[in-house]
Design an enzyme around this catalytic site. Structure first.
Site, mmCIF file in Angstrom:
data_model
loop_
_atom_site.group_PDB
_atom_site.id
_atom_site.type_symbol
_atom_site.label_atom_id
_atom_site.label_comp_id
_atom_site.label_asym_id
_atom_site.label_seq_id
_atom_site.Cartn_x
_atom_site.Cartn_y
_atom_site.Cartn_z
ATOM 1 N N ASP A 1 -6.923 -21.228 1.906
ATOM 2 C CA ASP A 1 -8.142 -21.955 2.272
ATOM 3 C C ASP A 1 -7.771 -23.429 2.322
ATOM 4 O O ASP A 1 -7.158 -23.936 1.380
ATOM 5 C CB ASP A 1 -9.263 -21.712 1.257
ATOM 6 C CG ASP A 1 -10.644 -22.039 1.821
ATOM 7 O OD1 ASP A 1 -10.798 -23.147 2.391
ATOM 8 O OD2 ASP A 1 -11.556 -21.207 1.704
ATOM 9 N N CYS B 1 -27.741 -30.937 17.492
ATOM 10 C CA CYS B 1 -28.170 -30.144 16.336
ATOM 11 C C CYS B 1 -27.363 -30.633 15.140
ATOM 12 O O CYS B 1 -27.036 -31.813 15.045
ATOM 13 C CB CYS B 1 -27.990 -28.653 16.599
ATOM 14 S SG CYS B 1 -26.279 -28.152 16.860
ATOM 15 N N GLY C 1 -17.859 -17.618 0.327
ATOM 16 C CA GLY C 1 -18.866 -16.686 -0.158
ATOM 17 C C GLY C 1 -18.317 -15.304 -0.427
ATOM 18 O O GLY C 1 -18.536 -14.738 -1.504
ATOM 19 N N LEU D 1 -22.285 -24.107 -3.341
ATOM 20 C CA LEU D 1 -22.550 -23.563 -4.675
ATOM 21 C C LEU D 1 -23.681 -22.541 -4.697
ATOM 22 O O LEU D 1 -23.818 -21.794 -5.666
ATOM 23 C CB LEU D 1 -22.847 -24.707 -5.640
ATOM 24 C CG LEU D 1 -21.737 -25.768 -5.747
ATOM 25 C CD1 LEU D 1 -22.138 -26.854 -6.741
ATOM 26 C CD2 LEU D 1 -20.413 -25.135 -6.146
ATOM 27 N N GLN D 2 -24.474 -22.483 -3.655
ATOM 28 C CA GLN D 2 -25.591 -21.529 -3.593
ATOM 29 C C GLN D 2 -25.088 -20.089 -3.496
ATOM 30 O O GLN D 2 -25.805 -19.151 -3.843
ATOM 31 C CB GLN D 2 -26.471 -21.912 -2.395
ATOM 32 C CG GLN D 2 -27.415 -20.844 -1.886
ATOM 33 C CD GLN D 2 -26.925 -20.245 -0.569
ATOM 34 O OE1 GLN D 2 -25.785 -20.433 -0.164
ATOM 35 N NE2 GLN D 2 -27.818 -19.525 0.102
ATOM 36 N N ARG D 3 -23.830 -19.885 -3.058
ATOM 37 C CA ARG D 3 -23.323 -18.525 -2.862
ATOM 38 C C ARG D 3 -21.862 -18.363 -3.256
ATOM 39 O O ARG D 3 -21.415 -17.246 -3.514
ATOM 40 C CB ARG D 3 -23.483 -18.105 -1.391
ATOM 41 C CG ARG D 3 -22.625 -18.926 -0.452
ATOM 42 C CD ARG D 3 -23.110 -18.907 0.983
ATOM 43 N NE ARG D 3 -22.295 -19.783 1.829
ATOM 44 C CZ ARG D 3 -22.427 -21.104 1.862
ATOM 45 N NH1 ARG D 3 -23.325 -21.704 1.104
ATOM 46 N NH2 ARG D 3 -21.660 -21.830 2.648
ATOM 47 N N CYS E 1 -22.920 -19.666 9.538
ATOM 48 C CA CYS E 1 -23.769 -19.559 8.351
ATOM 49 C C CYS E 1 -24.389 -20.909 8.011
ATOM 50 O O CYS E 1 -25.508 -20.982 7.508
ATOM 51 C CB CYS E 1 -22.944 -19.038 7.167
ATOM 52 S SG CYS E 1 -22.607 -17.266 7.258
ATOM 53 N N ASP F 1 -15.168 -16.969 8.009
ATOM 54 C CA ASP F 1 -16.508 -17.091 8.576
ATOM 55 C C ASP F 1 -16.478 -17.553 10.027
ATOM 56 O O ASP F 1 -17.423 -18.148 10.511
ATOM 57 C CB ASP F 1 -17.351 -18.067 7.744
ATOM 58 C CG ASP F 1 -16.763 -19.486 7.731
ATOM 59 O OD1 ASP F 1 -15.658 -19.687 8.276
ATOM 60 O OD2 ASP F 1 -17.424 -20.387 7.182
#
Length: 414
Positions: A80, A368, A59, A89-91, A206, A148
């Protein structure tokens, strides 16, 4: 800001050397820079010679890479070890739908070259470690941290302190962000702001907590701005200041920060390296359950056998919408927020609602998405419980994603 710190900042020289003369094509490409007062040809030639190391093509890394490339930074290093997933892909706007499954460094390098073919991209697919980070960052003028997770942030910070490399740092979560410049020998560093590495289970990733898609675009662009200023020797960098952004309220606040005179300097990478080693898959989704010290663990292969034993129940602490994505059929839903508010009472009420007598339950297995929130729930219940009066707690290591990978491979990831 102290007068001493301000004097140090004002005395800073540009990080990048003066590069070769601009070609006619470059002069046309960077024309809007060349006409800027205080920037001009000299600053642009410094950018042409500059070398920037970007940690993460996610992001924050997406806008950093795009704007550094567009600005004319000559060499960009990128590390990376992840691949592009649909949830990115949202950010992570540097990647495209057709690149799902592709290495992020390859996807990002293609995008950078598409923005500016004059930029040289050096890619690293290995995970940063104490063994390789010092050699890598010593090749660059500045580091931009777009990671992150806590382990890698401190590994990068400590390596920059050891090598004297300036670091542009940013972090995002949900609707909030923080940004600063850590310049060893000049101003404070991450360890002056947060001396100790936090437990990964103390803050959801995130992936678990969510992040507003446009937030990394705004913050990453600001990070690229700081890198350009330092390289070109223009403006006043955010050294000794932590900028705090709230997208919900659309507000910026500034926290002044000074070096801690009593802090021990970083002498090696052992502490950060230990945290990274303890969380080998962090970054995609923090598996805090792997290092949660608050209780026992269950791996997915053990879950079915565990639940066949008398007095065992499985509790899902995720939000409602996540259960629509993938679900372990035996799980009883008790959201983490309810456990945080009512601890064992929330569990007892859920058991009774499902016709289960709480006094007959010997072990509660929590899960979770990936282990972080269930680790938090386990810690809350263990601290609130009285020995002999409440069930034992266990945490499903890796969460529902680890379970689905083995027993429901057709289930969508998220």
């Amino acid at each position: 800001m102290s007068e001493e710190l301000r004097a140090r900042i004002e005395a800073l020289e540009p990080l990048a050397e003066l590069g070769p003369e601009l070609t006619p094509e470059e002069t046309a490409r960077y024309a809007r820079h060349l006409s800027l007062p205080g920037f001009g040809v000299t600053a642009q030639r410094r950018l042409k010679a500059a070398k920037v190391f970007v940690v993460g093509a996610g992001g924050l890394g997406s806008p950093v890479l795009q704007y550094l490339a567009a600005a004319g930074v000559g060499t960009i290093g990128l590390v990376d070890d992840d691949v592009v997933e649909v949830t990115n892909l949202q950010r992570q706007v540097i990647h495209r739908t057709e690149n799902i499954g592709k290495l992020k460094v390859d996807s990002a390098a293609e995008a950078v070259k598409a923005v500016n073919p004059h930029v040289q991209v050096e890619t690293y697919t290995e995970r940063l470690s104490a063994q390789n980070i010092l050699d890598i960052i010593s090749k660059y003028d500045i580091v931009v941290d777009g990671t992150d997770n806590f382990g890698t942030r401190y590994l990068v910070n400590d390596a920059c302190e050891l090598t004297g490399t300036p670091l542009v740092w940013g972090t995002i979560f949900r609707f909030a962000a923080q940004l600063s410049v850590f310049y060893p020998g000049v101003g404070p560093t991450l360890r002056d702001l947060f001396p100790e590495i936090p437990d990964p289970s103390s803050v959801p990733s995130c992936a678990e907590g969510g992040v507003l898609g446009v937030l990394p675009g705004l913050v990453g662009t600001a990070m690229a701005t700081e890198a350009i200023k330092l390289l070109a020797g223009i403006g006043e960098p955010a050294i000794g200041r932590v900028l705090i952004y709230d997208a919900w309220k659309m507000s910026w606040n500034t926290l002044n920060l000074l070096p801690d005179p009593d802090r021990e300097p970083v002498r090696d990478l052992s502490e950060a390296a230990f945290v990274c080693a303890a969380n080998p898959t962090e970054g995609a989704d923090d598996p805090a359950a792997l290092r949660n010290e608050s209780g026992l663990q269950v791996i997915p292969e053990q879950l079915a056998d565990e639940l066949t034993k008398p007095g065992r129940v499985l509790i899902d602490v995720r939000d409602d919408w996540e259960r629509d994505v993938v679900l372990i059929p035996e799980a009883i839903h008790v959201p983490l927020a309810r456990i945080q508010d009512r601890n064992w009472d929330a569990v007892t009420e859920a058991l009774e609602a499902h016709g289960i007598k709480p006094e007959l339950v010997e072990t509660v297995v929590l899960h979770c998405k990936a282990g972080g929130r269930s680790g938090q729930a386990q810690q809350i219940l263990n601290q609130a419980g009285v020995e002999g009066q409440h069930p034992q707690t266990k945490n499903l290591s890796g969460g529902v994603l680890a379970w689905a990978e083995k027993y429901a491979p057709e289930a969508p990831s998220y």
